[in-house]
Design a protein around this motif. Structure first.
Motif, PDB file in Angstrom:
ATOM      1  N   GLY A 113       0.789  -1.219   0.000  1.00  0.00           N
ATOM      2  CA  GLY A 113       0.000   0.000   0.000  1.00  0.00           C
ATOM      3  C   GLY A 113       0.819   1.265   0.000  1.00  0.00           C
ATOM      4  O   GLY A 113       0.316   2.331   0.372  1.00  0.00           O
ATOM      5  N   ARG A 114       2.076   1.134  -0.404  1.00  0.00           N
ATOM      6  CA  ARG A 114       2.926   2.320  -0.479  1.00  0.00           C
ATOM      7  C   ARG A 114       3.218   2.630  -1.937  1.00  0.00           C
ATOM      8  O   ARG A 114       3.173   1.760  -2.800  1.00  0.00           O
ATOM      9  CB  ARG A 114       4.222   2.097   0.297  1.00  0.00           C
ATOM     10  N   ARG A 115       3.529   3.886  -2.161  1.00  0.00           N
ATOM     11  CA  ARG A 115       3.905   4.260  -3.511  1.00  0.00           C
ATOM     12  C   ARG A 115       5.265   3.627  -3.860  1.00  0.00           C
ATOM     13  O   ARG A 115       5.944   3.078  -3.003  1.00  0.00           O
ATOM     14  CB  ARG A 115       3.979   5.779  -3.644  1.00  0.00           C
ATOM     15  N   ALA A 116       5.660   3.751  -5.133  1.00  0.00           N
ATOM     16  CA  ALA A 116       6.918   3.142  -5.573  1.00  0.00           C
ATOM     17  C   ALA A 116       8.111   3.688  -4.806  1.00  0.00           C
ATOM     18  O   ALA A 116       9.090   2.985  -4.558  1.00  0.00           O
ATOM     19  CB  ALA A 116       7.106   3.376  -7.071  1.00  0.00           C
ATOM     20  N   SER A 117       8.015   4.945  -4.425  1.00  0.00           N
ATOM     21  CA  SER A 117       9.109   5.554  -3.676  1.00  0.00           C
ATOM     22  C   SER A 117       9.172   5.097  -2.234  1.00  0.00           C
ATOM     23  O   SER A 117      10.125   5.407  -1.525  1.00  0.00           O
ATOM     24  CB  SER A 117       8.994   7.078  -3.730  1.00  0.00           C
ATOM     25  N   GLY A 118       8.086   4.390  -1.773  1.00  0.00           N
ATOM     26  CA  GLY A 118       8.041   3.922  -0.393  1.00  0.00           C
ATOM     27  C   GLY A 118       7.189   4.763   0.523  1.00  0.00           C
ATOM     28  O   GLY A 118       7.007   4.419   1.698  1.00  0.00           O
ATOM     29  N   VAL A 119       6.573   5.859   0.022  1.00  0.00           N
ATOM     30  CA  VAL A 119       5.711   6.724   0.837  1.00  0.00           C
ATOM     31  C   VAL A 119       4.352   6.055   0.978  1.00  0.00           C
ATOM     32  O   VAL A 119       3.740   5.644  -0.017  1.00  0.00           O
ATOM     33  CB  VAL A 119       5.586   8.115   0.192  1.00  0.00           C
ATOM     34  N   PRO A 124      -7.039   5.195   3.175  1.00  0.00           N
ATOM     35  CA  PRO A 124      -7.157   3.746   2.901  1.00  0.00           C
ATOM     36  C   PRO A 124      -7.503   3.437   1.448  1.00  0.00           C
ATOM     37  O   PRO A 124      -7.065   2.422   0.909  1.00  0.00           O
ATOM     38  CB  PRO A 124      -8.270   3.320   3.857  1.00  0.00           C
ATOM     39  N   LEU A 125      -8.329   4.283   0.796  1.00  0.00           N
ATOM     40  CA  LEU A 125      -8.728   4.007  -0.579  1.00  0.00           C
ATOM     41  C   LEU A 125      -7.532   4.023  -1.519  1.00  0.00           C
ATOM     42  O   LEU A 125      -7.409   3.149  -2.400  1.00  0.00           O
ATOM     43  CB  LEU A 125      -9.753   5.053  -1.029  1.00  0.00           C
ATOM     44  N   SER A 126      -6.635   4.966  -1.323  1.00  0.00           N
ATOM     45  CA  SER A 126      -5.450   5.025  -2.195  1.00  0.00           C
ATOM     46  C   SER A 126      -4.563   3.801  -1.983  1.00  0.00           C
ATOM     47  O   SER A 126      -4.010   3.239  -2.930  1.00  0.00           O
ATOM     48  CB  SER A 126      -4.671   6.302  -1.927  1.00  0.00           C
ATOM     49  N   ARG A 127      -4.483   3.336  -0.717  1.00  0.00           N
ATOM     50  CA  ARG A 127      -3.671   2.145  -0.468  1.00  0.00           C
ATOM     51  C   ARG A 127      -4.321   0.931  -1.100  1.00  0.00           C
ATOM     52  O   ARG A 127      -3.650   0.068  -1.661  1.00  0.00           O
ATOM     53  CB  ARG A 127      -3.509   1.942   1.046  1.00  0.00           C
ATOM     54  N   PHE A 128      -5.675   0.870  -1.061  1.00  0.00           N
ATOM     55  CA  PHE A 128      -6.392  -0.235  -1.676  1.00  0.00           C
ATOM     56  C   PHE A 128      -6.182  -0.259  -3.185  1.00  0.00           C
ATOM     57  O   PHE A 128      -5.945  -1.308  -3.792  1.00  0.00           O
ATOM     58  CB  PHE A 128      -7.886  -0.116  -1.331  1.00  0.00           C
ATOM     59  N   LEU A 129      -6.256   0.895  -3.784  1.00  0.00           N
ATOM     60  CA  LEU A 129      -6.084   0.977  -5.225  1.00  0.00           C
ATOM     61  C   LEU A 129      -4.660   0.574  -5.642  1.00  0.00           C
ATOM     62  O   LEU A 129      -4.457  -0.078  -6.671  1.00  0.00           O
ATOM     63  CB  LEU A 129      -6.387   2.387  -5.715  1.00  0.00           C
ATOM     64  N   LEU A 130      -3.673   0.960  -4.849  1.00  0.00           N
ATOM     65  CA  LEU A 130      -2.300   0.577  -5.170  1.00  0.00           C
ATOM     66  C   LEU A 130      -2.118  -0.934  -5.101  1.00  0.00           C
ATOM     67  O   LEU A 130      -1.469  -1.543  -5.970  1.00  0.00           O
ATOM     68  CB  LEU A 130      -1.326   1.248  -4.193  1.00  0.00           C
ATOM     69  N   VAL A 132      -4.542  -3.318  -5.288  1.00  0.00           N
ATOM     70  CA  VAL A 132      -5.405  -4.102  -6.180  1.00  0.00           C
ATOM     71  C   VAL A 132      -5.164  -3.760  -7.645  1.00  0.00           C
ATOM     72  O   VAL A 132      -5.098  -4.651  -8.508  1.00  0.00           O
ATOM     73  CB  VAL A 132      -6.875  -3.876  -5.791  1.00  0.00           C
ATOM     74  N   LEU A 133      -5.010  -2.492  -7.979  1.00  0.00           N
ATOM     75  CA  LEU A 133      -4.977  -2.093  -9.388  1.00  0.00           C
ATOM     76  C   LEU A 133      -3.575  -1.887  -9.956  1.00  0.00           C
ATOM     77  O   LEU A 133      -3.372  -2.024 -11.166  1.00  0.00           O
ATOM     78  CB  LEU A 133      -5.774  -0.793  -9.557  1.00  0.00           C
ATOM     79  N   ILE A 134      -2.615  -1.552  -9.127  1.00  0.00           N
ATOM     80  CA  ILE A 134      -1.296  -1.201  -9.645  1.00  0.00           C
ATOM     81  C   ILE A 134      -0.252  -2.301  -9.391  1.00  0.00           C
ATOM     82  O   ILE A 134       0.531  -2.646 -10.281  1.00  0.00           O
ATOM     83  CB  ILE A 134      -0.805   0.128  -9.028  1.00  0.00           C
ATOM     84  N   ALA A 135      -0.242  -2.849  -8.190  1.00  0.00           N
ATOM     85  CA  ALA A 135       0.826  -3.791  -7.812  1.00  0.00           C
ATOM     86  C   ALA A 135       0.880  -5.029  -8.702  1.00  0.00           C
ATOM     87  O   ALA A 135       1.958  -5.388  -9.203  1.00  0.00           O
ATOM     88  CB  ALA A 135       0.662  -4.182  -6.356  1.00  0.00           C
ATOM     89  N   PRO A 136      -0.236  -5.753  -8.981  1.00  0.00           N
ATOM     90  CA  PRO A 136      -0.143  -6.963  -9.820  1.00  0.00           C
ATOM     91  C   PRO A 136       0.382  -6.664 -11.230  1.00  0.00           C
ATOM     92  O   PRO A 136       1.223  -7.388 -11.760  1.00  0.00           O
ATOM     93  CB  PRO A 136      -1.559  -7.477  -9.842  1.00  0.00           C
ATOM     94  N   GLY A 137      -0.143  -5.635 -11.848  1.00  0.00           N
ATOM     95  CA  GLY A 137       0.307  -5.304 -13.192  1.00  0.00           C
ATOM     96  C   GLY A 137       1.762  -4.897 -13.228  1.00  0.00           C
ATOM     97  O   GLY A 137       2.512  -5.222 -14.168  1.00  0.00           O
ATOM     98  N   THR A 138       2.190  -4.160 -12.199  1.00  0.00           N
ATOM     99  CA  THR A 138       3.597  -3.758 -12.149  1.00  0.00           C
ATOM    100  C   THR A 138       4.512  -4.966 -11.994  1.00  0.00           C
ATOM    101  O   THR A 138       5.570  -5.053 -12.652  1.00  0.00           O
ATOM    102  CB  THR A 138       3.802  -2.785 -10.986  1.00  0.00           C
ATOM    103  N   ALA A 139       4.110  -5.902 -11.141  1.00  0.00           N
ATOM    104  CA  ALA A 139       4.923  -7.117 -10.975  1.00  0.00           C
ATOM    105  C   ALA A 139       5.014  -7.898 -12.274  1.00  0.00           C
ATOM    106  O   ALA A 139       6.084  -8.351 -12.686  1.00  0.00           O
ATOM    107  CB  ALA A 139       4.337  -7.972  -9.868  1.00  0.00           C
ATOM    108  N   ALA A 140       3.838  -8.058 -12.933  1.00  0.00           N
ATOM    109  CA  ALA A 140       3.838  -8.774 -14.207  1.00  0.00           C
ATOM    110  C   ALA A 140       4.651  -8.035 -15.257  1.00  0.00           C
ATOM    111  O   ALA A 140       5.372  -8.642 -16.064  1.00  0.00           O
ATOM    112  CB  ALA A 140       2.400  -8.976 -14.681  1.00  0.00           C
ATOM    113  N   GLY A 141       4.542  -6.723 -15.311  1.00  0.00           N
ATOM    114  CA  GLY A 141       5.309  -5.941 -16.279  1.00  0.00           C
ATOM    115  C   GLY A 141       6.811  -6.045 -16.046  1.00  0.00           C
ATOM    116  O   GLY A 141       7.601  -6.109 -16.991  1.00  0.00           O
ATOM    117  N   ALA A 142       7.203  -6.019 -14.776  1.00  0.00           N
ATOM    118  CA  ALA A 142       8.631  -6.158 -14.471  1.00  0.00           C
ATOM    119  C   ALA A 142       9.146  -7.526 -14.893  1.00  0.00           C
ATOM    120  O   ALA A 142      10.226  -7.649 -15.495  1.00  0.00           O
ATOM    121  CB  ALA A 142       8.849  -5.934 -12.980  1.00  0.00           C
TER     122      ALA A 142
END
Length: 556
Positions: A113-119, A124-130, A132-142
């Motif tokens: 639930g942290r941004r890429a920089s670690g912040v 809670p909604l922003s952490r949820f979105l990170l 659910v919506l960003i982390a899986p795709g970023t892992a797959a993209g990497a």
């Protein structure tokens, strides 16, 4: 109904999440990770091919061993070591970038639930979105970017390996080609290098060459694993690996005894000519007369003659000084002889002449003859015949002639006895006595011409030898050798103070005849003499000696 509708909604939500993750993965892969990982891999490969800074050491390079003081050629093995090292470094760089900054850094922060920089997200909604919506795709993209980058880099490395293999095969093929050219040249010209130094006389297929920078001895200076065109000495000096590239300019030594070889060795055929005779038969004076005779022919423009080394010039100069001072040459001492070497050329053909002057005691018995290892290389023999030492000849002399003979210091061993000691062991050492020529030289002709008890030597020395009781020797030489020729020479008149140039040229004729048998066009320079050999067997060599007159010696 409600349950089925709820399941459909869940499936649609999951599909939407997977689709969104795919979009994020493609964006991350194409937009960043593929190029980042590929760039890091290429950069690691480039660094792995280094070091690129002059003077820096490379731990992958093997140290120079004690056997051959030269670095192994880069293409031989180090090119593959560098290619594997650089390729491995590139793939490891991609893996390190994936597992380090991305999976353990950016992706881990997103899943927490942290941004890429670690912040950490503020709500809670922003952490949820990170998560659910960003982390899986970023892992797959990497992961996708790392796989694609590894595949692309691997393909380039495979192509590079194929090109490296082609280059390696080209260098490897150059080794037998250059060696074959050099070996073929030696075979075509009949060049066989032998050490001229006493106690060695070993064949020298490849000389020991000294580095002009550090004087280290290189025994493998030829196309091979240390280099095709040149070798790099441990001091950093580049040495040509073939004679065609200038190897002959380096100082060469015998690899067995590590003594100097003449610079002409390996550039022209060698003719080994031992002078064989008893003690005080006149071998040393005859050899001095032969050398002076070759130079006399050179002064007339018929030959080009040079001493092969400074030591050879010094030896001949010392001998001439002794002859000028005393009129005689001291008996040869010191064990086995060092060859006196000269280069003799006529037209475009050249020969390196080795003249051996052994002690007279070396032919006193079969065991001593067997120890004269240079005889194994003999291309022709000069039999030095002091007929005044033969008992049959001495028995025919009157009182006055006996006194003249004693003043001439006759040998303790007659020519027939010398020949008997020589012939059997010569066949054992060379295995080719019947294919060898022998030049029989009757010495002390100035004394023979003054004797009244013996006939005067005429144009046919072989016939004259038969008249004085040495017909057995003539018949034996004609039977045992391919060809035999005869001369009578006054070495005393050809050397010392006021030498006769005509007698010097006469003294050189036996050597010129033997050189003609090796293919040098010196046959027209030889006199007639008597000739003998196996019936119906032609003389070796392209030149036929012309018949002429051998006149009586006269001091006038």
């Amino acid at each position: 109904m409600n349950a089925g509708r709820d399941d459909s909604i869940e499936v649609l939500v999951l599909l939407a999440l997977f689709g969104w993750a795919g979009v994020v993965a493609v964006a991350v892969c194409v937009g960043r990770t593929l190029w980042e990982f590929l760039g890091r891999g290429v950069q690691a490969v480039w660094r792995g091919l280094g070091p690129w800074q002059t003077g820096r050491t490379d731990p992958r390079l093997p140290s120079v061993g004690g056997g051959e003081p030269a670095h192994l050629a880069y293409w031989w093995r180090q090119s593959w070591a560098d290619a594997l090292s650089a390729g491995g470094a590139g793939l490891r760089a991609i893996w390190s970038a994936l597992t380090g900054p991305w999976l353990n850094g950016i992706v881990r922060n997103l899943f927490h639930g942290r941004r890429a920089s670690g912040v950490r997200g503020s709500v809670p909604l922003s952490r949820f979105l990170l998560v659910v919506l960003i982390a899986p795709g970023t892992a797959a993209g990497a992961l996708a970017g790392a796989v694609l980058a590894a595949l692309l880099l691997g393909g380039v490395l495979v192509l590079f390996a194929l090109l490296l293999a082609v280059v390696w095969l080209g260098w490897a093929a150059g080794v037998p080609v250059l060696r074959g050219v050099e070996r073929g040249r030696l075979l075509l010209l009949g060049i066989r290098v032998k050490c001229p130094h006493p106690g060695c006389y070993a064949p020298v297929p490849l000389a020991l060459h000294r580095c002009p920078g550090c004087q280290a001895g290189h025994g493998e200076l030829r196309p091979g694993r240390y280099g095709v065109l040149w070798h790099v000495c441990r001091c950093g000096h580049r040495l040509p690996a073939a004679r065609l590239l200038g190897r002959g300019k380096l100082t060469a030594l015998c690899p067995r005894c590590e003594q100097f070889l003449p610079r002409a060795a390996g550039t022209m055929p060698v003719v080994h000519t031992p002078l064989v005779g008893g003690t005080s038969s006149g071998k040393t004076m005859l050899m001095a007369a032969m050398v002076e005779g070759l130079h006399a022919w050179a002064r007339q423009g018929e030959l080009r003659v040079e001493f092969a080394t400074v030591d050879d010039r010094r030896t001949q100069s010392g001998l001439n000084q002794e002859l000028n001072r005393t009129g005689w040459a001291h008996a040869t001492t010191g064990g086995q002889p060092r060859a006196l070497m000269l280069t003799v050329a006529r037209g475009r053909r050249r020969r390196l002449l080795y003249l051996y002057d052994p002690m007279g005691e070396s032919v006193s018995d079969a065991e001593r003859v067997r120890a004269q290892q240079y005889l194994a290389h003999a291309d022709g023999v000069v039999l030095v015949a002091d007929v005044l030492a033969d008992p049959k000849v001495r028995g025919r002399l009157g009182t006055a002639d006996t006194e003249r003979t004693d003043r001439a210091r006759p040998s303790a061993q007659g020519p027939w006895e010398t020949y008997q000691r020589l012939t059997g062991e010569l066949a054992a050492l060379t295995g080719r006595r019947s294919r060898m020529n022998v030049a029989a030289v009757v010495t002390k002709r100035d004394v023979l011409d003054q004797l009244t008890s013996l006939p005067v030597p005429g144009p046919r020395i072989d016939d004259w030898l038969g008249e004085v009781g040495l017909g057995t020797l003539v018949r034996a030489l004609g039977h045992d050798f391919a060809a035999a020729r005869y001369w009578a020479v006054s070495a005393h008149a050809a050397t010392g103070t006021g030498p006769l140039e005509s007698e010097q040229r006469r003294a050189a004729e036996p050597v010129l005849w033997l050189l003609a048998a090796s293919g040098l066009r010196t046959g027209p320079l030889t006199g007639s003499g008597g000739s003998g050999g196996r019936p119906g067997r032609p003389r070796r060599g392209p030149d036929k000696a012309e018949e002429g007159h051998e006149g009586r010696y006269s001091p006038a």
